[in-house]
Design an enzyme around this catalytic site. Sequence first.
Site, short mmCIF file in Angstrom:
data_model
loop_
_atom_site.label_atom_id
_atom_site.label_comp_id
_atom_site.label_asym_id
_atom_site.label_seq_id
_atom_site.Cartn_x
_atom_site.Cartn_y
_atom_site.Cartn_z
N LYS A 116 45.60 -22.84 -2.68
CA LYS A 116 46.27 -24.14 -2.78
C LYS A 116 45.82 -25.07 -1.65
CE LYS A 116 50.63 -23.77 -2.45
NZ LYS A 116 50.62 -23.96 -0.97
N THR A 154 43.05 -24.78 0.06
CA THR A 154 41.63 -25.04 -0.17
C THR A 154 41.45 -26.12 -1.23
OG1 THR A 154 41.19 -22.71 0.34
CG2 THR A 154 39.43 -23.94 -0.75
N ARG A 199 50.46 -28.68 6.33
CA ARG A 199 51.33 -28.11 7.35
C ARG A 199 50.53 -27.38 8.43
NH1 ARG A 199 54.78 -24.31 3.76
NH2 ARG A 199 52.77 -24.23 2.69
N LYS A 203 47.47 -12.10 5.82
CA LYS A 203 47.20 -13.33 5.09
C LYS A 203 46.15 -14.19 5.78
CE LYS A 203 49.34 -17.48 3.16
NZ LYS A 203 48.46 -18.43 3.83
N ALA A 256 58.28 -22.37 2.47
CA ALA A 256 58.95 -22.83 1.25
C ALA A 256 59.90 -21.78 0.67
CB ALA A 256 57.92 -23.21 0.19
N PHE A 275 53.84 -22.67 -1.39
CA PHE A 275 54.02 -21.60 -2.39
C PHE A 275 54.03 -22.16 -3.81
CE2 PHE A 275 55.99 -18.99 1.17
CZ PHE A 275 54.89 -18.17 1.29
N PHE A 335 36.99 -18.54 -9.47
CA PHE A 335 36.51 -17.38 -8.74
C PHE A 335 35.25 -16.85 -9.44
CE2 PHE A 335 40.56 -17.90 -6.96
CZ PHE A 335 40.72 -17.08 -5.86
N TRP A 369 35.54 -24.30 -3.31
CA TRP A 369 35.34 -23.28 -2.27
C TRP A 369 33.84 -23.07 -2.04
CZ3 TRP A 369 32.90 -18.47 -2.36
CH2 TRP A 369 33.09 -17.67 -1.22
#
Length: 633
Positions: free
Chosen positions: A130, A132, A154, A165, A391, A422, A510, A539
């Site tokens: 998200k 990215t 953020r 993560k 979130a 999220f 992907f 990406w």
Amino acid sequence: PDPSTTSAAELNSVGVEISPATTDRAALSSLRRGLRRFSTRSLPTMSKYGNPTFQILDPVPSDIEVSQGITPLPISEVGERIGLLGDELIPYGKTMAKVDIKVIDRLKDTPDGNYVVVTGINPTPLGEGKSTTTIGVCQALGAHLNKSVFTCIRQPSQGPTFGIKGGAAGGGMSQVVPMEDFNLHLTGDIHAITAANNLCAAAIDTRMFHEGTQTDEQLYKRLVPAGKDGVKRFNPTQIKRLEKLGIEERDPEALSPEDRGRFARLDIDPTTITWQRVLDTCDRHLRGVTVGTGPKESKGTPRNTGFDITVASEIMAVLALTTSLEDMRDRLGRMVVARARPDGRHAGAPVTAEDLGVAGALCVLMRDAIHPTLMQTAEGTPVMVHAGPFANIAHGNSSIVADKVALKLVGEDGYCVTEAGFGADIGGEKFFNIKCRYSGLTPQCAVLVATVRALKMHGGGPPVSAGKPLAKEYKQENLELLREGVANMQHQIRNFNKFGVKCVVAVNNFVTDTEAELTLVKDAALEAGAFAAATASHWAKGGAGAVELGEHVIAACAATRAEGNPFNFLYPLQLPIKEKTAAICMQIYGAEEVLYSEVAEERIAAYEAAGFGDLPICIAKTQYSLSCDAALK
């Protein structure tokens, strides 16, 4: 091009052959001859963004290698490009700077740009890109579609950054640079929140200690000492407490013994304290601690408490929702930290930071944190980094002031792209029902990020766990799983439509995705009512891989403006707490009914009795499912 500002290199790029060594006079002469040969319409628009050290690499290196292979533009140059004045930029080294929020007042008559929010479907524990995508579409809008653009995201917590993560700077060819500065201390906002939060926590325990060891009169004398001139005076914070208690007398010497006791004694019930200490590190052994066991605290009563991660502090939520320094001071003062004893003189009333007398001190600690931080993407487009509430527990959005600054700087035809944390059922819902209420802003478009991988999981695929290899179902074409899983995306799209917001679906591509899978997802999105859907490969390709997505965003914003910017809140604030909660659970999550425990019933009654019934609802829930059960897909 404007002959007075166009360089030789720019002229060469549009077909006017000029040597870089040519004098300005010769360049202008050649430009005039060139413009006779080329119509203005045939010339491409020059982008004010870009970084000459950015290049697409195949295969894509690690995120840190990409970041370190780019030389960021001087932050002063980034600020100048977007129209900031010198005294509005507060440098923190060469690649970061605070932006003074006074720019909002300077540009108050400038129309706002287009407001775009990016959120996602319910993700896997690996994340679906998200951030990215937020950065990628901004690089597309700015560096490739020549639009004035600003990314608002953020600040990441060091907890996830040093966990499985990882950071939140985006990734691959669509990231904020330098990623080390972004993911670590940044400009110290989270540290300021840590200091302010823990000052408040210390004040709670200290107040209880002194109230437990002193008489009303002793407390009163310490709280209202005589000045240098021998005269006692109430300070502004104390006057607010007098007003709350309904005490009209303003002469400290004239208060009755009863009113002195009411004023001086908060009578906190230790079992109701909701305020914990914080640390921006995942240290599980501090989740439960006992305080007050030192030899000098023997007259007090030890109590069990714990540490939260800093971004879970209510002060982080205050920073994200504040609209000015004065507003932040008021919000800090209104924070409820506990309740008074139900059988005492305050009959269970809420105890606030203002009652503790620390709200002003908290604001002083946060005085620099209120200004958002300016950074840049890999392709030189500007980024505003500010606040970082989660979130799944808080409202999960970057700050209102960052969005307001960005909307003014991009101008009426520009784009401010902000991120909601999220899944759309939590970060997106809270963006609409909480953030938009307090900001007074409404979006022209919402981008919903989806991945084939996550949709397969929602269709019944094997569990996905961080740090473990993906099952073969996620690496091979499986249209059956995908058909079942697109229901999650379609539900989120229909939720956007309830707010009257046009949804553009971004299918984050992907390498394991097949054309048949990508087509299935886009067709399902349009079937559910999405304005448009596009595959995005930002990406791997940076902004160039999100140009189609950017074009759909532009079209959606234009269509929304043509319709008069329609927008609906899910519920009016005047509804009772239970009815507002039911509206979210039934309309957003798809619940059939809402059940309340005895504790929840008691809390709701207490909140409404204290005057909090007219506030919006912020629900804490898992991000991995539409339901309250993370395993339910």
